[in-house]
Enzyme design. Structure first.
Site: not given
Length: 325
Positions: A142, A235, A237
């Protein structure tokens, strides 16, 4: 194989509840293999949450992985206890003599600032320069990806008219690329950002390759031809409730925010979101760790004597590593 994490790290209990095998330092020292060494520069304010999210993905690899957490000296975290930082994090200066198979540079909530206005920018530049000779492959996430593209390639970011916020389908550009091997032609990625990169400048930079993208988000996964640097604009994650937490936080604070796209069923915030990016997140990190395992020398300090021959891959898709003359 397990991930090796610092003793008493809070993420350990959460990972164990999810049936993820994590061992502490003392147990790992009894194993006679060279594990992968990964350093995580965690720039996110909620560090424990980010630690857990990233470790959850790293743990899916069959390889044993040793983890170091890095922090900057030039910024004081206000959202994580000093005790946690002192116990589990190390300043860059103290890690600068180490060599790593991989590094992760997270995002940070500073995207509306000019890069040079960020209080730790100068130190981050030193870290990114250091990574070129001390890390086999660095994954930027990001804002970390925007910062890396700006520092390494001069690609600037641009402010969006409104926040890009939601779960967005991405089109796979090359289904046979090693890093995205196993991906479906369409995969989903969470995005939560106010800025985008200059796509024209990216297209003009021949050292970079786009692996997935969409019209809505722009480029999503970007790599160098030898994977020494990886830039992920979204993202992978994120947990299932991360965007919900951001949404309700901003609503409570009276900030302008729209319901995250493609997230709540029927766009109803009262309903539980559906996690539809987990398998590709696991694949991305597993492929990345497999790659660095294949190309990093056993004597890890030899990284400083290596360079990746850009543009050449063997028949299996691995970028070949060569010693400098």
């Amino acid at each position: 194989m397990p991930i090796n994490i610092p003793n008493e790290l809070p993420a350990k209990d959460i990972l164990e509840s999810e049936k993820i095998f994590a061992i502490e330092d003392a147990s790992a020292e009894r194993q006679h293999i060279r594990p992968l060494r990964i350093v995580i520069l965690n720039l996110m304010p909620k560090k424990i949450e980010t630690e857990t999210q990233i470790l959850r993905l790293i743990s899916k690899s069959p390889l044993q992985v040793d983890i170091d957490f890095m922090k900057t000296e030039s910024h004081e975290s206000k959202n994580t206890s000093k005790d946690h930082l002192v116990k589990f994090y190390t300043n860059f200066a103290e890690l600068a003599d180490n060599y790593y198979d991989g590094m992760i540079i997270t995002g940070a909530p500073v995207e509306l600032m000019e890069f040079e206005e960020v209080d730790y920018w100068d130190e981050l530049c030193k870290i990114m320069e250091w990574s070129k000779t001390h890390v086999m492959s660095t994954m930027h996430i990001c804002w970390g990806a925007q910062a890396g593209l700006y520092y390494h390639y001069g690609i600037q970011k641009e402010t969006l008219p409104e926040k890009l916020f939601g779960i967005f389908p991405q089109e796979l550009v090359d289904e046979y690329d090693f890093l995205t091997n196993g991906f479906d032609e369409i995969h989903y990625t969470p995005h939560s950002r106010h800025t985008k990169i200059d796509e024209k400048a990216l297209a003009a930079e021949k050292r970079l390759v786009v692996l997935s993208r969409s019209e809505k988000t722009g480029s999503n996964i970007i790599v160098t031809k030898g994977y020494r640097q990886i830039f992920v604009m979204g993202h992978f994650e994120y947990g299932v409730d991360t965007l919900a937490q951001e949404y309700f936080r901003d609503v409570k604070a009276g900030k302008p925010i729209h319901i995250p796209e493609n997230y709540f069923p029927d766009d109803d915030p009262k309903q539980r979101p559906i996690l539809k990016w987990r398998s590709h997140a696991n694949l991305l990190y597993r492929n990345w760790l497999n790659y660095v395992y294949q190309v990093t020398p056993f004597e890890i300090e030899k990284i400083k004597d290596m360079e990746l021959y850009h543009g050449n891959k063997d028949q299996h898709g691995y970028a070949r590593a060569f010693k400098k003359d």
